[in-house]
Design a protein around this motif. Sequence first.
Motif, PDB file in Angstrom:
ATOM      1  N   TYR B 177       0.825  -1.206   0.000  1.00 53.22           N
ATOM      2  CA  TYR B 177       0.000   0.000   0.000  1.00 53.22           C
ATOM      3  C   TYR B 177       0.862   1.261   0.000  1.00 53.22           C
ATOM      4  N   ASN B 179       3.717   2.223   1.826  1.00 55.75           N
ATOM      5  CA  ASN B 179       4.567   2.741   2.890  1.00 55.75           C
ATOM      6  C   ASN B 179       6.011   2.399   2.532  1.00 55.75           C
ATOM      7  N   MET B 200       5.322  14.402  -1.507  1.00 54.44           N
ATOM      8  CA  MET B 200       4.185  15.201  -1.045  1.00 54.44           C
ATOM      9  C   MET B 200       3.623  16.133  -2.114  1.00 54.44           C
ATOM     10  N   VAL B 220       8.557   3.404   8.885  1.00 57.42           N
ATOM     11  CA  VAL B 220       8.093   4.082   7.678  1.00 57.42           C
ATOM     12  C   VAL B 220       8.715   5.482   7.581  1.00 57.42           C
ATOM     13  N   SER B 223       4.863   7.861   3.864  1.00 56.89           N
ATOM     14  CA  SER B 223       3.621   7.163   4.152  1.00 56.89           C
ATOM     15  C   SER B 223       2.838   6.842   2.892  1.00 56.89           C
ATOM     16  N   GLN B 224       2.030   5.821   3.016  1.00 50.81           N
ATOM     17  CA  GLN B 224       1.109   5.372   1.969  1.00 50.81           C
ATOM     18  C   GLN B 224       0.253   6.489   1.407  1.00 50.81           C
ATOM     19  N   LEU B 225       0.049   7.544   2.191  1.00 46.70           N
ATOM     20  CA  LEU B 225      -0.908   8.549   1.743  1.00 46.70           C
ATOM     21  C   LEU B 225      -0.361   9.395   0.599  1.00 46.70           C
ATOM     22  N   TYR B 226       0.937   9.200   0.303  1.00 45.42           N
ATOM     23  CA  TYR B 226       1.548   9.958  -0.787  1.00 45.42           C
ATOM     24  C   TYR B 226       1.893   9.103  -2.012  1.00 45.42           C
ATOM     25  N   VAL B 227       1.716   7.803  -1.935  1.00 48.01           N
ATOM     26  CA  VAL B 227       2.238   6.904  -2.978  1.00 48.01           C
ATOM     27  C   VAL B 227       1.100   6.297  -3.795  1.00 48.01           C
TER      28      VAL B 227
END
Lengths: 517, 517
Positions: B177, B179, B200, B220, B223-227
């Motif tokens: 996901y 990370n 970012m 980590v 983070s997953q929220l950027y990939v």
Amino acid sequence: MIRNALGRELPESIPGYGVVKPFLGHDKRVPEGNRDGGRIKATFGNQTDKVLPDIKAAIAASGLKSGMTVSFHHHLRNGDYVVNMVIDACAEMGIRDLTLFPTALFGVHKKLIPHIKSGVIRRIMGSVNGPIGQLVSEGGMEEPVVLRSHGGRPRAVTCGDVHIDVAFLAAPRADRYGNLSGVGSKSACGSLGYAFTDAMYADCVVAVTDCLQPYPIGNVSISQLYVDFVVAVESIGDPAGIVSGTTQITRDPLRLLISRYAAQLIEASPYFKNGISFQTGAGGIPLAVTAFMKEAMKRREVKGSFGLGGITGYFVDLLKEGYVERLLDVQSFDLEAVRSIASNPDHVEISADWYANPWNKGCAVNMLDVVILGATELDKDFNANVNTEADGALLHGIGGHQDTAAGAKLTIISQPLLRGRIPCVVDSVYSVTTPGEVVDAVVTEYGVTINPRRQDLIDAAKEAGNFPLLSMEELLAKAKDLVGPMEPVQTEERIVGVIEWRDGTVIDVVRQLKAKA
Amino acid sequence: MIRNALGRELPESIPGYGVVKPFLGHDKRVPEGNRDGGRIKATFGNQTDKVLPDIKAAIAASGLKSGMTVSFHHHLRNGDYVVNMVIDACAEMGIRDLTLFPTALFGVHKKLIPHIKSGVIRRIMGSVNGPIGQLVSEGGMEEPVVLRSHGGRPRAVTCGDVHIDVAFLAAPRADRYGNLSGVGSKSACGSLGYAFTDAMYADCVVAVTDCLQPYPIGNVSISQLYVDFVVAVESIGDPAGIVSGTTQITRDPLRLLISRYAAQLIEASPYFKNGISFQTGAGGIPLAVTAFMKEAMKRREVKGSFGLGGITGYFVDLLKEGYVERLLDVQSFDLEAVRSIASNPDHVEISADWYANPWNKGCAVNMLDVVILGATELDKDFNANVNTEADGALLHGIGGHQDTAAGAKLTIISQPLLRGRIPCVVDSVYSVTTPGEVVDAVVTEYGVTINPRRQDLIDAAKEAGNFPLLSMEELLAKAKDLVGPMEPVQTEERIVGVIEWRDGTVIDVVRQLKAKA
């Protein structure tokens, strides 16, 4: 009027809120455009100290003016002093018409009521737990409260629906250059997960701390690169209100029965295998569910991957004992969790964006197998209401309810069928927080009721055969047998609350309560 | 033509670069407007696996097209396989006219030269160490290379000067996901500091890993929220080129003498006291300076606060032995540093934004007391050149040179007066990287030369009286005595390199070398 995908009637636009984007259904809305960005600022090499003498100096330096939006996080919960302190100072400085954008307000914030009445606060976007919710329900604010989930709030900020002028961040520990930590001091609260997006997107960020240490501090949650000013005060909060003591599993036999049924449903599901992940929160029933799950995991030699969300000492034990490999912590509920996040690298602080924002590259709830939730009421379509009470009063925030329900593969709402004389299952909920399409099962003391959408789960439960199954019609009939028909909520036309689905569409509204005769 | 604050002649605009904002002096330019934001993306709950079969599939999924900007980080240094792999794939897919935006290119990237010649790569913004720099200097690229410092690069991205279409991030370890971690695998490189801003701010982020582990991984960095996508390949790099073995202090007596003088200057300065912070990098002289400083700290019972920048095993020892309380690590140079950042919570990974960006709320270099730097040449005004060699060839990046010099209270350039027959002190440097106003002293084997702007330091050095002091005029005369006048660099008019000061203004340009007869 328009109707959203749940058939709820909504005006096309709401004064103080704006144009209504009707709820389209779960995972339907696709965003356009680019993320928002806060104001760019240069920091020269000789600017090496961000400490200002007091809150008023920081408010002045921040450029905060009447009509602007100020944000706060709620990691200090009912122990928080910072929101009241900042708004008192704004009032004394003659600043008015503020939009308050907290993650959540608690009982301790009832001191804001005079500032609402005098016009210092014009609008609130955030969870209004308790007294301010009551005030709002009775029509005590000019503009409607806007409720967003833990994921919907960072979505609104990152996409520019809400632009924060000044974020005030309660910081249990800080250095003079604005590195902030949630641990290692008297006001420790653990994770600062809800504060990250505010820090990263606000035009100006003011940290308020009661523990200023030499640069650079360790255990940094929020980095200096996001913080403009630091103010040291005597105390940012009451430790007794910030964290609870050790969380307790319910001892009530009825609730234990419900918890056992829920655990049995999980064990019967396809998700009960190595790598299972779960979120249960801090309530008595969910903790008991976790305890029963742990028994089952031990018996069947299943190892989990991660525990998510608000973290308790109970989850810390699961980590220590190897039942999960990691904890992803957006909010640390008790002292054990605070101690653990400060010292265990597998107890990971995550932002609300990481936790639950539907508009990033993938938040953690999407990877969640099982979540145990509550609700004040559910209806025959499995729609859940967590915001309003049976009398229609807007007393609770959404929290991560929408997000985890939407993300988890198995969403279970578990609670007694009756709270006193009030049933938790009704024909149609007064206000919808979370749509039935993302709720998989309801567990009560009468057994497990599975959403007919999930035939696979119904089959699995039948095959397990070790807990009672009943249909929603049967459960609803039982509720009606026990309490008879409920009086409908009496309201005025005026809208006092807007409940956004996590993608920014409106799933429902809350209307002003009729004054009691 | 216009002249910047250093009197350097610049065109008003440069083809392939655009309008020139002339250098105004250190800490003069004040930004306006808001930060840039990448494209908003929704990730639905059923999108729980970001892994694609190969690089080409990821390029296709990313929407990368001819003419776009692709970014890379250089944490794998001369061991990196990822840049070549991605550009090879682009070439095979018929993608052309790319703007390459790496943090730095190394010798291993000479394989890009055919892609430059064939038009797959049209432009490079980033450090071009070695062969590509040579190619550029000789006129081998249509558009000028743009050089930015470690802080200037995230500044350019966050303010929107450069918008990244697709960032390809080499990830020593990842989960499905997205990370990403820099430690715990065969290709471990430690800090992923340079990759954060790309992750970012890019519209699309592709992680390339050779170690895919179950979700969620520990340690980590990003983070997953950027990939957006993850690709697993056989190998992302050659470990021998990624990290060096244990870093060595110089044993050369001349260099040891220089190091001793530099350490004595530091000890004589007002910054040598409890809480001192320093950055020395990985070179032989700076490490020896650190060793001498450590002796002095022990003798005078001084404890430091933090070590900054590129971190070596030598700094890890300082942390372990209590000479500094924390390491702020944007780049881990050796195996010891990689091991330490993976396990010691006081060894902190920082982004390049945190490290050095002048346009955030305050970067780490602003808190720095002492930095030890090098330069290919310095002039009588203390202007330093680190980009071009004596023959005018653009072979080196800026690194953190501008940033640390600008931020540190004491900036020391230390090196032998001669490299072979080439003096490091000249009347006027061929190209300016860092202006003399932020360089405090030059230390050579002849002693210490302090910038007359720092009378306080001259006084302190005289009071200490334990090392030779000489003026810039004396040092310059010595250089001229030893080697006689230098042949001026012969160039064409055409500009092949633009050197930005960290705030986005142009401090100098580099021109094409005249072909040798």
